[in-house]
Design an enzyme around this catalytic site. Structure first.
Site, mmCIF file in Angstrom:
data_model
loop_
_atom_site.group_PDB
_atom_site.id
_atom_site.type_symbol
_atom_site.label_atom_id
_atom_site.label_comp_id
_atom_site.label_asym_id
_atom_site.label_seq_id
_atom_site.Cartn_x
_atom_site.Cartn_y
_atom_site.Cartn_z
ATOM 1 N N ASP A 262 5.804 -23.699 -12.887
ATOM 2 C CA ASP A 262 4.752 -23.309 -13.822
ATOM 3 C C ASP A 262 5.021 -21.919 -14.393
ATOM 4 O OD1 ASP A 262 4.174 -21.885 -11.535
ATOM 5 O OD2 ASP A 262 2.128 -22.636 -11.313
ATOM 6 N N ASP B 84 6.205 -28.341 -10.403
ATOM 7 C CA ASP B 84 5.006 -27.645 -9.943
ATOM 8 C C ASP B 84 3.747 -28.363 -10.410
ATOM 9 O OD1 ASP B 84 5.853 -25.509 -8.430
ATOM 10 O OD2 ASP B 84 5.853 -24.079 -10.084
ATOM 11 N N LYS C 155 5.580 -29.744 -6.182
ATOM 12 C CA LYS C 155 5.365 -28.551 -5.370
ATOM 13 C C LYS C 155 3.953 -28.049 -5.617
ATOM 14 C CE LYS C 155 7.224 -24.452 -6.415
ATOM 15 N NZ LYS C 155 6.013 -23.574 -6.512
ATOM 16 N N GLU D 251 1.039 -24.910 -4.253
ATOM 17 C CA GLU D 251 0.856 -23.647 -3.555
ATOM 18 C C GLU D 251 -0.294 -23.735 -2.560
ATOM 19 O OE1 GLU D 251 0.331 -20.472 -6.324
ATOM 20 O OE2 GLU D 251 2.172 -20.914 -7.441
ATOM 21 N N GLU E 230 7.867 -17.038 -0.840
ATOM 22 C CA GLU E 230 7.997 -16.105 -1.963
ATOM 23 C C GLU E 230 7.389 -14.752 -1.647
ATOM 24 O OE1 GLU E 230 7.076 -15.535 -6.735
ATOM 25 O OE2 GLU E 230 6.602 -17.453 -5.775
#
Length: 271
Positions: free
Chosen positions: A49, A88, A118, A120, A187
């Site tokens: 993204d 994402d 993916k 978060e 990250e």
């Protein structure tokens, strides 16, 4: 009859099996042509993204929507043959409920042909990850500095600088692994914590601003190619794309204004 050599795509299961083996190479890609160039060298192409900031000029990833991710995902799948394409899930497309996440993740897979999504988040996303994985959708996790939570973090700040935060981040990682994720992005976390998590988890860790001891690395392609003025600390520039582009455009403009382009060899003549 011509014979075409079929290239088998890397799967999420194969990535998971790479734990502790040869480091996993990953880059972001948003277009077919960049995917085509990167594909022979990458195990994973991540349609991040981050496209919102790199391509569209947004200040954060938050304005990116599902249709944008699908469009760019389709381009990357078309442009690649070998790499696992991971897309994402954008902000607002999975947080409301696990059912919402499944509807949108299944749409991404069906409409792009990618191999995984993916998302978060840590402990609070475990139920959603489990729900998706049990329904045949491979999931890559993402913890530490999670750009979609930029407003909660107060900016793009390194995570784990206080050892008191380590247990929370470690809990996030373990829960995501137990929920069924095949790999996890670490990250913007301090190196000792990244090393600890890599040693603790049985799934591959993909570092970005983490440690060279992670099971793999990912960078935004444009960052490592030298596009843009801002260079994060964790980026190594392997080229100077911006300067090369500027030089080429400047030379083109000069040739047009001087009528040096097009030349005789670049125009069509009557036969």
């Amino acid at each position: 009859m011509s014979v075409h050599k079929m290239v088998k795509r890397i799967t999420s299961s194969q990535i998971r099996a790479r734990k502790g083996q040869q480091p996993i190479v990953s880059l972001t890609a948003y277009q077919a042509y960049t995917a085509r160039i990167a594909d022979p060298y990458c195990d994973i192409l991540l349609v991040g993204d981050s496209v919102g900031m790199v391509v569209y000029g947004f200040e954060t990833t938050l304005p990116v929507n599902l249709d944008m991710m699908i469009l760019h995902g389709q381009a990357v799948v078309r442009g690649s043959q070998k790499a696992l394409v991971v897309i994402d899930m954008p902000f607002g497309s999975y947080e409301e409920s696990k059912e919402q996440a499944f509807l949108n993740a299944s749409r991404i897979l069906a409409q792009t042909g990618c191999g995984a999504v993916k998302l978060e988040g840590g402990v609070y996303m475990a139920e959603t990850i489990d729900f998706l994985c049990k329904r045949g959708i491979p999931v890559m996790g993402h913890i530490g500095l999670t750009p979609q939570a930029v407003n909660r973090f107060g900016g793009f700040n390194t995570q784990g600088r206080k050892e008191s935060d380590w247990q929370r981040i470690e809990d996030d990682a373990v829960v995501i692994e137990n929920a069924g994720a095949f790999a996890i992005v670490l990250e913007g976390i301090v190196e000792p914590l990244a090393v600890k998590l890599t040693e603790k988890l049985s799934i591959p860790t993909i570092g970005i601003g983490a440690s060279n001891q992670c099971d793999g690395q990912v960078l935004v392609m444009e960052d490592m190619l030298g596009y843009g003025a801002h260079v994060p600390k964790f980026v190594r520039r392997y080229g100077d794309l911006e300067q090369a582009m500027e030089t080429a455009i400047k030379n083109y403009a000069e040739d047009v204004t001087s009528r040096a382009f097009p030349a005789e060899k670049e125009v069509y003549k009557l036969k």
